[in-house]
Design a protein around this motif. Structure first.
Motif, short mmCIF file in Angstrom:
data_model
loop_
_atom_site.label_atom_id
_atom_site.label_comp_id
_atom_site.label_asym_id
_atom_site.label_seq_id
_atom_site.Cartn_x
_atom_site.Cartn_y
_atom_site.Cartn_z
N GLN A 106 0.84 -1.20 0.00
CA GLN A 106 0.00 0.00 0.00
C GLN A 106 0.88 1.25 0.00
OE1 GLN A 106 -2.59 -1.23 3.45
NE2 GLN A 106 -4.22 -0.74 2.00
N LEU A 109 0.18 6.73 -3.41
CA LEU A 109 -0.14 6.67 -4.82
C LEU A 109 0.22 7.97 -5.54
CD1 LEU A 109 -3.65 4.94 -4.60
CD2 LEU A 109 -1.42 3.85 -5.00
N GLU A 146 -6.27 3.15 -8.17
CA GLU A 146 -5.26 2.54 -7.31
C GLU A 146 -4.16 1.88 -8.14
OE1 GLU A 146 -4.87 -0.77 -3.77
OE2 GLU A 146 -6.65 0.49 -3.81
N ARG A 150 -0.01 3.23 -8.74
CA ARG A 150 1.10 2.72 -7.93
C ARG A 150 2.41 3.24 -8.51
NH1 ARG A 150 0.40 -1.41 -4.42
NH2 ARG A 150 2.45 -2.30 -4.96
#
Length: 224
Positions: A106, A109, A146, A150
């Motif tokens: 995670q 971003l 998402e 990345r």
């Protein structure tokens, strides 16, 4: 190889190595990215460790290899990505690549392009209406807000591997959109054309000839 197909050995040496991989319009790094995308898309694991090693020797980072596999899980299917994971594990182990060299599950971003995302949603809703509501939701909530943001794989390279996987799979319906996006992010027409040449050897001539008219349409539309 010579014990089964001496001709294949000759073509591998004389054509793949001495000609294809030496062509200047894609760097060795880019050729490795395109080739890995094709192998993952077609679930061809026998050659995968060799080409993962080759990619790492060609300045593709372990984090980028990891992200290529993650990205293509969504574009070629989870089983193909899991096969790639199994092929990569011994390569990473032999090179002492640990989890500290890999992307965070995670990460922070990249910023979202609100104008692009709004246009994308409108296009999908106009084209598909209320069909596939679950797919549309995951496309918005996971893929484009998402996965594509990345940071451990440059946006141009995400588009490059997506286009390569689509060509290698014969999935021509979405090539136009993703090829335009790749070129918007810096892929030149000469480079895009050379992607077809690389993929002819790693996915087969029929797949590339099927994709060529779509590339031609994109090139012509962008030159107007």
């Amino acid at each position: 190889m010579e014990s089964v197909s001496p001709a294949l050995q000759r073509y591998g040496d004389e054509v793949l190595e001495n000609q294809l991989w030496q062509r200047p319009d894609l760097s060795p790094r880019e050729r490795s990215i395109v080739t890995l995308a094709a192998l993952i898309a077609r679930n061809q694991t026998v050659e995968m460790p060799y080409y993962i090693n080759r990619a790492l020797d060609s300045e593709v980072t372990p984090a980028e290899v990891s992200e290529i596999i993650t990205h293509l899980a969504f574009y070629t299917g989870w089983p193909s990505a899991m096969s790639a994971v199994e092929a990569a594990k011994p390569v990473f182990a032999a090179r002492d690549i640990g989890t500290e060299a890999l992307p965070s599950a995670q990460p922070e971003l990249l910023p979202i392009d609100e104008e692009f995302e709004s246009a994308r949603r409108t296009r999908i809703e106009t084209t598909h209406g209320t069909t596939g509501q679950g797919v549309q939701r995951f496309t918005t909530d996971v893929l484009f807000t998402e996965l594509w943001l990345r940071p451990d794989l440059p946006p141009r390279d995400r588009s490059l591997i997506t286009v390569s996987a689509l060509v290698a799979s014969g999935l021509t319906g979405q090539i136009t959109s993703h090829l335009n996006t790749a070129m918007d992010k810096g892929l030149t027409q000469i480079q895009a054309d050379e992607v077809l040449t690389q993929l002819a050897f790693y996915s087969g001539w029929p797949y590339v000839f099927t994709a060529m008219p779509i590339f031609k349409q994109v090139f012509e539309a962008r030159s107007r």
